[in-house]
Design an enzyme around this catalytic site. Structure first.
Site, PDB file in Angstrom:
ATOM      1  N   ASP A 141     158.431  15.011  97.849  1.00 43.57           N
ATOM      2  CA  ASP A 141     157.432  16.095  97.832  1.00 43.57           C
ATOM      3  C   ASP A 141     157.519  16.871  96.527  1.00 43.57           C
ATOM      4  O   ASP A 141     157.146  18.039  96.455  1.00 43.57           O
ATOM      5  CB  ASP A 141     157.669  17.023  99.030  1.00 43.57           C
ATOM      6  CG  ASP A 141     156.477  17.920  99.302  1.00 43.57           C
ATOM      7  OD1 ASP A 141     156.653  18.952  99.988  1.00 43.57           O
ATOM      8  OD2 ASP A 141     155.375  17.610  98.804  1.00 43.57           O
ATOM      9  N   LYS A 144     154.220  14.665  91.535  1.00 41.92           N
ATOM     10  CA  LYS A 144     153.662  13.417  92.068  1.00 41.92           C
ATOM     11  C   LYS A 144     153.871  12.241  91.112  1.00 41.92           C
ATOM     12  O   LYS A 144     153.961  11.107  91.539  1.00 41.92           O
ATOM     13  CB  LYS A 144     152.183  13.599  92.411  1.00 41.92           C
ATOM     14  CG  LYS A 144     151.923  14.825  93.309  1.00 41.92           C
ATOM     15  CD  LYS A 144     152.894  14.919  94.495  1.00 41.92           C
ATOM     16  CE  LYS A 144     152.940  16.313  95.095  1.00 41.92           C
ATOM     17  NZ  LYS A 144     154.082  16.506  96.028  1.00 41.92           N
ATOM     18  N   ASP A 169     154.829  12.783 100.760  1.00 41.75           N
ATOM     19  CA  ASP A 169     153.739  13.728 100.994  1.00 41.75           C
ATOM     20  C   ASP A 169     152.675  13.562  99.907  1.00 41.75           C
ATOM     21  O   ASP A 169     152.944  13.063  98.814  1.00 41.75           O
ATOM     22  CB  ASP A 169     154.287  15.169 100.972  1.00 41.75           C
ATOM     23  CG  ASP A 169     153.239  16.182 101.449  1.00 41.75           C
ATOM     24  OD1 ASP A 169     153.310  17.342 101.006  1.00 41.75           O
ATOM     25  OD2 ASP A 169     152.341  15.793 102.232  1.00 41.75           O
ATOM     26  N   ASN A 170     151.446  13.973 100.200  1.00 36.64           N
ATOM     27  CA  ASN A 170     150.367  14.106  99.213  1.00 36.64           C
ATOM     28  C   ASN A 170     149.904  12.818  98.568  1.00 36.64           C
ATOM     29  O   ASN A 170     149.497  12.825  97.393  1.00 36.64           O
ATOM     30  CB  ASN A 170     150.784  15.075  98.092  1.00 36.64           C
ATOM     31  CG  ASN A 170     151.331  16.362  98.618  1.00 36.64           C
ATOM     32  OD1 ASN A 170     152.498  16.697  98.395  1.00 36.64           O
ATOM     33  ND2 ASN A 170     150.494  17.106  99.334  1.00 36.64           N
ATOM     34  N   GLU A 199     147.721  20.521 103.720  1.00 36.84           N
ATOM     35  CA  GLU A 199     148.225  21.662 104.481  1.00 36.84           C
ATOM     36  C   GLU A 199     147.228  22.825 104.497  1.00 36.84           C
ATOM     37  O   GLU A 199     146.667  23.193 103.476  1.00 36.84           O
ATOM     38  CB  GLU A 199     149.577  22.151 103.937  1.00 36.84           C
ATOM     39  CG  GLU A 199     149.647  22.371 102.450  1.00 36.84           C
ATOM     40  CD  GLU A 199     150.147  21.149 101.701  1.00 36.84           C
ATOM     41  OE1 GLU A 199     149.994  20.024 102.216  1.00 36.84           O
ATOM     42  OE2 GLU A 199     150.646  21.303 100.591  1.00 36.84           O
TER      43      GLU A 199
END
Ligand SMILES: Cn1ncc2cc([C@H](O)c3cccc(CNC(=O)c4cc(-c5ccc(F)cc5)cc(O)c4O)c3)ccc21
Ligand SMILES: [Mg+2]
Length: 221
Positions: A141, A144, A169-170, A199
């Site tokens: 997380d 990126k 994540d993401n 989120e």
């Protein structure tokens, strides 16, 4: 010199949660970020998927890359078996200081080792300095564009054993295209996508769940 977002999140935790109750800490952060100001926590919707992965896997050693305010740190550590340990890496000293306060407030300091430093510098040192053999679960997380290089570094350092899970994540927003391409096309991983939302918003996002299968295609790595 006003307060920072992490400072405001810590204040919301101290005001709206109970010391020693990780669930109330997680709920206090979600309430604050839903109704007062957005922050880049994995959040409640994706958080339920994280919970399910942790409860199913029952990991004993967990690595988190990107602590921020320790929302996912607390959420994951709260579900770990008693002897389990979570190491979390945070390069930003200010948010690490807030994260440490939130971890202590939640009463999880025994389970969590917070390291202030960059993933690329610390991953090669974890075996030696923390007696880590391998990680059962890695939660990605952080920046990126670091997901892919750090995954390759984890492989190179022998920190993943067959069956280890990478949970990222993401992968849609902000997106991690090179990482997705790697884990979805490499013979070293069995990957699946959990569709969700960014989120506290309706934007598309999701988590990528990748099981490490071993380096059999390149055993001398
Ligand atoms: C090298 N290294 N080693 C340890 C380490 C730790 C950090 C910090 O924890 C850190 C600081 C800033 C940004 C991140 C990455 N996170 C994000 O960028 C993100 C963005 C959004 C989003 C989505 C939509 C928007 F419009 C805006 C932001 C939603 C999300 O869930 C995110 O996780 C992580 C950084 C590098 C590190
Ligand atoms: Mg994130």
């Amino acid at each position: 010199t006003g307060s920072t977002r992490p400072q405001r999140i810590l204040r919301a935790v101290q005001k709206n949660s109970t010391r020693g109750s990780p669930c109330s800490v997680v709920n206090a952060i979600d309430d604050y970020c839903k109704h007062k100001e957005w922050a880049m926590n994995v959040g409640d919707e994706k958080g339920i998927i994280v919970d399910d992965v942790v409860l199913e896997l029952k990991p004993i050693t967990v690595l988190e890359l990107g602590t921020y305010c320790a929302y996912s740190t607390v959420r994951i550590a709260n579900l770990l078996p008693p002897e389990a340990k979570l190491i979390t890496l945070e390069f930003n000293a200010e948010s690490a200081a807030i994260a440490r306060e939130i971890i202590t407030w939640a009463g999880l300091e025994e389970k969590i080792q917070l390291i202030i430093g960059a993933s690329g510098d610390w991953i090669p040192r974890l075996k030696e300095e923390f007696g880590i053999e391998t990680f059962d679960l890695v939660f990605l997380d952080h920046w990126k564009d670091r997901y892919l290089p750090d995954t390759k570094l984890l492989e190179k350092c022998g920190l993943l054993k067959p069956g280890a899970v990478l949970l990222a994540d993401n992968v849609i927003c902000p997106g991690t295209p090179d990482y997705l391409d790697y884990v979805r096309n490499s013979p070293r991983y069995k990957s699946k996508f959990y569709r969700s939302h960014l989120e506290y918003t309706q934007e598309e996002d999701g988590l990528e769940h990748s099981v490490f299968l071993g380096l059999y295609d390149n055993p001398n790595l």
